[in-house]
Write a protein that holds these residues in place. Structure first.
Motif, mmCIF file in Angstrom:
data_model
loop_
_atom_site.group_PDB
_atom_site.id
_atom_site.type_symbol
_atom_site.label_atom_id
_atom_site.label_comp_id
_atom_site.label_asym_id
_atom_site.label_seq_id
_atom_site.Cartn_x
_atom_site.Cartn_y
_atom_site.Cartn_z
ATOM 1 N N ASN A 9 0.826 -1.216 0.000
ATOM 2 C CA ASN A 9 0.000 0.000 0.000
ATOM 3 C C ASN A 9 0.862 1.269 0.000
ATOM 4 O OD1 ASN A 9 -2.328 -1.568 0.102
ATOM 5 N ND2 ASN A 9 -2.409 -1.507 2.330
ATOM 6 N N PHE A 10 2.127 1.140 0.377
ATOM 7 C CA PHE A 10 3.019 2.290 0.443
ATOM 8 C C PHE A 10 3.785 2.517 -0.866
ATOM 9 C CE2 PHE A 10 2.239 1.139 4.802
ATOM 10 C CZ PHE A 10 2.033 2.370 5.408
ATOM 11 N N ILE A 11 3.629 1.636 -1.823
ATOM 12 C CA ILE A 11 4.333 1.798 -3.098
ATOM 13 C C ILE A 11 4.002 3.136 -3.764
ATOM 14 C CG2 ILE A 11 4.513 0.907 -5.458
ATOM 15 C CD1 ILE A 11 4.629 -1.922 -4.233
ATOM 16 N N PRO A 12 2.732 3.543 -3.855
ATOM 17 C CA PRO A 12 2.453 4.853 -4.476
ATOM 18 C C PRO A 12 3.143 6.018 -3.761
ATOM 19 C CG PRO A 12 0.444 3.571 -4.320
ATOM 20 C CD PRO A 12 1.500 2.824 -3.542
ATOM 21 N N TYR A 13 3.243 5.935 -2.454
ATOM 22 C CA TYR A 13 3.933 6.983 -1.699
ATOM 23 C C TYR A 13 5.399 7.075 -2.124
ATOM 24 C CZ TYR A 13 6.384 9.165 2.226
ATOM 25 O OH TYR A 13 7.198 9.960 2.994
ATOM 26 N N PHE A 14 6.064 5.936 -2.204
ATOM 27 C CA PHE A 14 7.480 5.940 -2.561
ATOM 28 C C PHE A 14 7.704 6.179 -4.056
ATOM 29 C CE2 PHE A 14 7.690 3.455 1.461
ATOM 30 C CZ PHE A 14 8.467 4.352 2.170
ATOM 31 N N GLU A 15 6.683 5.965 -4.870
ATOM 32 C CA GLU A 15 6.786 6.262 -6.307
ATOM 33 C C GLU A 15 6.650 7.754 -6.596
ATOM 34 O OE1 GLU A 15 5.113 2.280 -8.553
ATOM 35 O OE2 GLU A 15 3.653 3.703 -7.780
ATOM 36 N N ASP A 16 6.031 8.475 -5.697
ATOM 37 C CA ASP A 16 5.778 9.907 -5.882
ATOM 38 C C ASP A 16 7.098 10.686 -5.849
ATOM 39 O OD1 ASP A 16 5.046 12.582 -5.743
ATOM 40 O OD2 ASP A 16 3.563 12.286 -4.165
ATOM 41 N N PRO A 17 7.484 11.318 -6.967
ATOM 42 C CA PRO A 17 8.765 12.027 -7.008
ATOM 43 C C PRO A 17 8.800 13.279 -6.138
ATOM 44 C CG PRO A 17 7.561 12.384 -9.033
ATOM 45 C CD PRO A 17 6.768 11.389 -8.231
ATOM 46 N N THR A 18 7.655 13.758 -5.692
ATOM 47 C CA THR A 18 7.631 14.971 -4.873
ATOM 48 C C THR A 18 7.622 14.667 -3.378
ATOM 49 O OG1 THR A 18 5.215 15.107 -4.843
ATOM 50 C CG2 THR A 18 6.373 16.205 -6.667
ATOM 51 N N VAL A 19 7.623 13.408 -3.010
ATOM 52 C CA VAL A 19 7.429 13.051 -1.613
ATOM 53 C C VAL A 19 8.477 13.661 -0.688
ATOM 54 C CG1 VAL A 19 8.704 10.863 -1.463
ATOM 55 C CG2 VAL A 19 6.640 11.187 -0.150
ATOM 56 N N ILE A 20 9.696 13.739 -1.093
ATOM 57 C CA ILE A 20 10.734 14.263 -0.219
ATOM 58 C C ILE A 20 10.622 15.780 -0.066
ATOM 59 C CG2 ILE A 20 12.608 14.629 -1.884
ATOM 60 C CD1 ILE A 20 12.921 12.886 1.517
ATOM 61 N N SER A 21 9.940 16.438 -1.001
ATOM 62 C CA SER A 21 9.813 17.889 -0.929
ATOM 63 C C SER A 21 8.494 18.328 -0.284
ATOM 64 C CB SER A 21 9.929 18.493 -2.327
ATOM 65 O OG SER A 21 8.868 18.058 -3.137
ATOM 66 N N LEU A 90 18.504 9.345 8.343
ATOM 67 C CA LEU A 90 18.785 8.150 7.565
ATOM 68 C C LEU A 90 17.642 7.730 6.656
ATOM 69 C CD1 LEU A 90 21.146 6.238 7.114
ATOM 70 C CD2 LEU A 90 19.936 4.608 8.531
ATOM 71 N N TRP A 91 16.401 7.906 7.049
ATOM 72 C CA TRP A 91 15.294 7.507 6.179
ATOM 73 C C TRP A 91 15.224 8.385 4.940
ATOM 74 C CZ3 TRP A 91 11.344 6.925 10.684
ATOM 75 C CH2 TRP A 91 11.565 5.699 11.319
ATOM 76 N N GLU A 92 15.769 9.581 5.009
ATOM 77 C CA GLU A 92 15.757 10.468 3.851
ATOM 78 C C GLU A 92 16.511 9.841 2.672
ATOM 79 O OE1 GLU A 92 17.273 14.930 2.621
ATOM 80 O OE2 GLU A 92 17.057 14.424 4.738
ATOM 81 N N THR A 93 17.627 9.202 2.942
ATOM 82 C CA THR A 93 18.436 8.587 1.881
ATOM 83 C C THR A 93 17.681 7.476 1.150
ATOM 84 O OG1 THR A 93 20.475 9.180 2.999
ATOM 85 C CG2 THR A 93 20.606 7.393 1.391
ATOM 86 N N PRO A 94 17.077 6.501 1.853
ATOM 87 C CA PRO A 94 16.350 5.469 1.107
ATOM 88 C C PRO A 94 15.064 5.969 0.459
ATOM 89 C CG PRO A 94 16.352 4.965 3.462
ATOM 90 C CD PRO A 94 17.208 6.170 3.256
ATOM 91 N N ILE A 95 14.550 7.104 0.902
ATOM 92 C CA ILE A 95 13.383 7.678 0.225
ATOM 93 C C ILE A 95 13.844 8.344 -1.070
ATOM 94 C CG2 ILE A 95 11.571 9.428 0.308
ATOM 95 C CD1 ILE A 95 11.433 8.912 3.361
ATOM 96 N N ILE A 99 15.242 3.509 -2.520
ATOM 97 C CA ILE A 99 15.636 2.215 -1.972
ATOM 98 C C ILE A 99 14.440 1.505 -1.350
ATOM 99 C CG2 ILE A 99 17.072 1.057 -0.232
ATOM 100 C CD1 ILE A 99 19.144 3.346 -0.755
ATOM 101 N N PHE A 100 13.630 2.235 -0.585
ATOM 102 C CA PHE A 100 12.435 1.605 -0.024
ATOM 103 C C PHE A 100 11.531 1.104 -1.157
ATOM 104 C CE2 PHE A 100 12.831 4.231 4.073
ATOM 105 C CZ PHE A 100 13.362 3.174 4.774
ATOM 106 N N LEU A 101 11.425 1.882 -2.211
ATOM 107 C CA LEU A 101 10.606 1.478 -3.353
ATOM 108 C C LEU A 101 11.154 0.199 -3.989
ATOM 109 C CD1 LEU A 101 8.225 2.089 -5.219
ATOM 110 C CD2 LEU A 101 9.764 3.545 -6.553
ATOM 111 N N GLN A 102 12.457 0.137 -4.184
ATOM 112 C CA GLN A 102 13.078 -1.061 -4.745
ATOM 113 C C GLN A 102 12.843 -2.274 -3.847
ATOM 114 O OE1 GLN A 102 17.255 -0.547 -5.905
ATOM 115 N NE2 GLN A 102 16.861 1.660 -5.971
#
Length: 113
Positions: A9-21, A90-95, A99-102
């Motif tokens: 269910n979290f795949i769309p969140y991690f697919e979103d290119p704007t999530v970190i911003s 640290l979670w910022e890097t895999p986001i 990496i979380f998406l992979q």
């Protein structure tokens, strides 16, 4: 290990290119929910650090994801989730690095979804 398919269910969140911003608070709420689900489904391997040192000492762990079996995937996910205790960003890097998406894509492949 409980049903980890809920993590998909979290795949769309991690697919979103704007999530970190989106800003720390929004990002934190969703990533916290993801981490809570990871803990609840029981996929984590608490011995992750020792296993990684045996399997791939000094390796770039991200490169292990495409061919990871379920146990290796559990160890990698544990590394990226649990290391947060040692570095506040640290979670910022895999986001950012997807990496979380992979990891979720690979988990979905392994579980046959």
């Amino acid at each position: 290990m409980n049903n980890c398919k809920v993590l998909f269910n979290f795949i769309p969140y991690f697919e979103d290119p704007t999530v970190i911003s989106l800003g720390y608070r929004q990002q934190d709420d969703e990533i916290t929910s993801f981490v809570d689900e990871v803990y609840q489904c029981g996929i984590l391997n608490k011995n992750y650090f020792n296993v990684l040192q045996e399997v791939a000492p000094g390796a770039d762990y991200e490169c292990l994801i495409p061919d990871a079996d379920l146990e290796t995937l559990r160890v990698l996910l544990s590394f990226y989730i649990c290391q947060k205790n040692f570095a506040s960003t640290l979670w910022e890097t895999p986001i950012k690095g997807k990496i979380f998406l992979q990891l979720l894509y690979r988990l979905r492949t392994i579980l046959g979804e």
